[in-house]
Structures are given as C-alpha cells and as structure tokens.
Design an enzyme around this catalytic site. Structure first.
Site, PDB file in Angstrom:
ATOM      1  N   CYS A 191       6.344  65.996  28.429  1.00  0.00           N
ATOM      2  CA  CYS A 191       6.915  67.091  30.106  1.00  0.00           C
ATOM      3  C   CYS A 191       6.076  68.541  30.075  1.00  0.00           C
ATOM      4  CB  CYS A 191       8.056  67.678  29.356  1.00  0.00           C
ATOM      5  SG  CYS A 191       9.640  66.410  29.910  1.00  0.00           S
ATOM      6  N   ASN A 213       7.025  52.602  20.768  1.00  0.00           N
ATOM      7  CA  ASN A 213       7.312  52.672  19.498  1.00  0.00           C
ATOM      8  C   ASN A 213       8.790  53.250  19.980  1.00  0.00           C
ATOM      9  OD1 ASN A 213       4.879  51.602  17.624  1.00  0.00           O
ATOM     10  ND2 ASN A 213       4.219  53.741  17.713  1.00  0.00           N
ATOM     11  N   ASP A 242      -5.470  59.007  25.554  1.00  0.00           N
ATOM     12  CA  ASP A 242      -4.740  59.657  23.583  1.00  0.00           C
ATOM     13  C   ASP A 242      -5.767  60.691  22.816  1.00  0.00           C
ATOM     14  OD1 ASP A 242      -2.223  58.261  22.020  1.00  0.00           O
ATOM     15  OD2 ASP A 242      -3.418  59.304  20.678  1.00  0.00           O
ATOM     16  N   HIS A 280       1.758  52.429  24.401  1.00  0.00           N
ATOM     17  CA  HIS A 280       0.202  52.532  24.413  1.00  0.00           C
ATOM     18  C   HIS A 280      -0.385  51.282  25.085  1.00  0.00           C
ATOM     19  CE1 HIS A 280       1.027  55.776  21.242  1.00  0.00           C
ATOM     20  NE2 HIS A 280       2.386  55.220  20.839  1.00  0.00           N
ATOM     21  N   HIS A 316       6.741  56.403  25.591  1.00  0.00           N
ATOM     22  CA  HIS A 316       5.548  55.649  26.316  1.00  0.00           C
ATOM     23  C   HIS A 316       5.205  54.860  25.829  1.00  0.00           C
ATOM     24  CE1 HIS A 316       5.725  57.885  22.525  1.00  0.00           C
ATOM     25  NE2 HIS A 316       4.254  57.558  21.740  1.00  0.00           N
ATOM     26  N   GLY A 359       7.246  54.387  14.034  1.00  0.00           N
ATOM     27  CA  GLY A 359       6.543  55.487  13.300  1.00  0.00           C
ATOM     28  C   GLY A 359       6.136  56.146  14.711  1.00  0.00           C
ATOM     29  N   THR A 380       6.371  59.128  17.197  1.00  0.00           N
ATOM     30  CA  THR A 380       6.410  60.843  17.176  1.00  0.00           C
ATOM     31  C   THR A 380       6.341  61.894  17.662  1.00  0.00           C
ATOM     32  OG1 THR A 380       4.594  60.287  17.089  1.00  0.00           O
ATOM     33  CG2 THR A 380       4.932  60.038  14.971  1.00  0.00           C
ATOM     34  N   HIS A 408       9.638  61.282  23.898  1.00  0.00           N
ATOM     35  CA  HIS A 408       9.728  60.994  25.123  1.00  0.00           C
ATOM     36  C   HIS A 408       8.864  59.841  25.752  1.00  0.00           C
ATOM     37  CE1 HIS A 408       8.627  63.167  29.691  1.00  0.00           C
ATOM     38  NE2 HIS A 408       7.997  61.004  30.097  1.00  0.00           N
ATOM     39  N   CYS A 435       9.380  69.672  24.702  1.00  0.00           N
ATOM     40  CA  CYS A 435       8.841  68.122  25.323  1.00  0.00           C
ATOM     41  C   CYS A 435       7.471  68.286  25.121  1.00  0.00           C
ATOM     42  CB  CYS A 435      10.005  66.566  25.738  1.00  0.00           C
ATOM     43  SG  CYS A 435       8.909  65.557  26.186  1.00  0.00           S
TER      44      CYS A 435
HETATM   45  P1  5GP Z   1       3.747  57.247  19.318  1.00  0.00           P
HETATM   46  O1  5GP Z   1       3.636  57.652  17.939  1.00  0.00           O
HETATM   47  O2  5GP Z   1       5.049  58.729  19.264  1.00  0.00           O
HETATM   48  O3  5GP Z   1       3.993  56.138  19.416  1.00  0.00           O
HETATM   49  O4  5GP Z   1       2.629  58.218  19.694  1.00  0.00           O
HETATM   50  C1  5GP Z   1       1.988  59.438  20.260  1.00  0.00           C
HETATM   51  C2  5GP Z   1       0.839  59.686  20.556  1.00  0.00           C
HETATM   52  O5  5GP Z   1       0.463  60.399  21.170  1.00  0.00           O
HETATM   53  C3  5GP Z   1      -0.091  59.536  18.809  1.00  0.00           C
HETATM   54  O6  5GP Z   1      -1.155  58.787  19.604  1.00  0.00           O
HETATM   55  C4  5GP Z   1      -0.613  60.333  19.638  1.00  0.00           C
HETATM   56  O7  5GP Z   1      -2.513  60.334  19.300  1.00  0.00           O
HETATM   57  C5  5GP Z   1      -0.478  61.521  21.015  1.00  0.00           C
HETATM   58  N1  5GP Z   1      -0.741  62.638  21.367  1.00  0.00           N
HETATM   59  C6  5GP Z   1       0.495  62.884  20.390  1.00  0.00           C
HETATM   60  N2  5GP Z   1      -0.148  64.398  21.067  1.00  0.00           N
HETATM   61  C7  5GP Z   1      -0.926  64.044  21.751  1.00  0.00           C
HETATM   62  C8  5GP Z   1      -1.333  65.506  22.491  1.00  0.00           C
HETATM   63  O8  5GP Z   1      -1.288  66.497  22.139  1.00  0.00           O
HETATM   64  N3  5GP Z   1      -2.337  64.903  23.504  1.00  0.00           N
HETATM   65  C9  5GP Z   1      -2.166  64.220  23.807  1.00  0.00           C
HETATM   66  N4  5GP Z   1      -3.365  62.605  25.006  1.00  0.00           N
HETATM   67  N5  5GP Z   1      -1.955  62.842  22.989  1.00  0.00           N
HETATM   68  C10 5GP Z   1      -1.069  63.670  21.684  1.00  0.00           C
HETATM   69 ZN    ZN Z   2       9.552  65.200  27.874  1.00  0.00          ZN
END
Ligand code: 5GP
Ligand code: ZN
Length: 114
Positions: A7, A87, A30, A102, A100, A93, A95, A98, A4
């Site tokens: 993680c 999300n 982010d 925003h 999270h 969306g 991605t 784990h 992950c």
């Molecule tokens: P999701 O699309 O799952 O709601 O949000 C995942 C977020 O994680 C995205 O806004 C993406 O820019 C951020 N993200 C992905 N990989 C990394 C990383 O390695 N470091 C940081 N700081 N943010 C990340």
């Molecule tokens: Zn995790």
C-alpha cells in the site's frame, strides 16, 4: 492499510520501479528478481491473501489478469512464455500480505515448482 508495504508503494511513500498502472492495478519490478523479468502485479485495493478474494472484490483480480498480457507484451516475454505465481500464506512462502502476482519470464522456467 497503514502498515502495508505494498500500500505504501502504491501511494509512492516507498519508491518502486513502475512497470504498469491503471485505475485498479499497479505493477512494479521485484526488488530481488528471480528471473530477467520479475514484476509484481497488485491491486490498488488492499486484499491480504488469496483467501480474502470474494465475489465482492474479485473484479480487481480480473483487472490484474487483463493487465498481465499487456505487461508481458511490453517486456518481450509473450511469445517465449511466462509464469504467473501467487503465494498464499506461510506454507507457500507469502512474505508480503497484500495479494500479489509474480510475473516471471525471460528464462526457461522449470516445473513442478519447488
Ligand atoms: P512473496 O514472497 O510474498 O510471494 O513475494 C513478495 C515479493 O516482494 C518478493 O519477491 C520480494 O522480493 C518482493 N519485495 C519485498 N519488498 C519489496 C520492496 O520494498 N520493493 C519491491 N520492489 N519488491 C519487494
Ligand atoms: Zn496493502
């Protein structure tokens, strides 16, 4: 969870710009911000999606929502306002699997969300 991404960020195996940390919660900027303040707030305990939140682990979600106003205050967005988004799964969306939250602020945010 060994594979992950978040993680690994919590463990420091992948670098991140820390915004907040306590016993239960880690928050970091982010990597691809969509607002002047775009911070991801995550539980240190791995939970894949909102669908996996139960009475057994929801204490960490409360800890996240205790941390959010502190982080907002520290980053100067409390008074103007901010948005918290989580999300869940493909249609929303998600991605990184784990859970999270925003934390978005520093500009006018339109509604409804896309
Ligand atoms: P999701 O699309 O799952 O709601 O949000 C995942 C977020 O994680 C995205 O806004 C993406 O820019 C951020 N993200 C992905 N990989 C990394 C990383 O390695 N470091 C940081 N700081 N943010 C990340
Ligand atoms: Zn995790």
């Amino acid at each position: 969870m060994e594979d992950c991404l978040f993680c690994k960020i919590i463990k420091g195996e992948i670098p991140s710009k820390k915004a907040y940390e306590d016993e239960y919660v880690y928050a970091f900027w982010d990597i691809a911000p969509t607002a002047p303040v775009h911070i991801l707030v995550i539980p240190k305990r791995h939970i894949a999606t909102l669908n996996e939140v139960t009475g057994e682990n929801s204490d960490v979600i409360a800890k996240i929502y205790e941390a959010i106003p502190k982080i907002a205050q520290e980053n100067g967005i409390s008074e103007d306002g901010y948005r918290v988004v989580s999300n869940c799964n493909q249609a929303a969306g998600q991605t990184v699997f784990h859970i999270h939250f925003h934390l978005l602020g520093g500009r006018e945010l339109t509604w409804p969300a896309g």
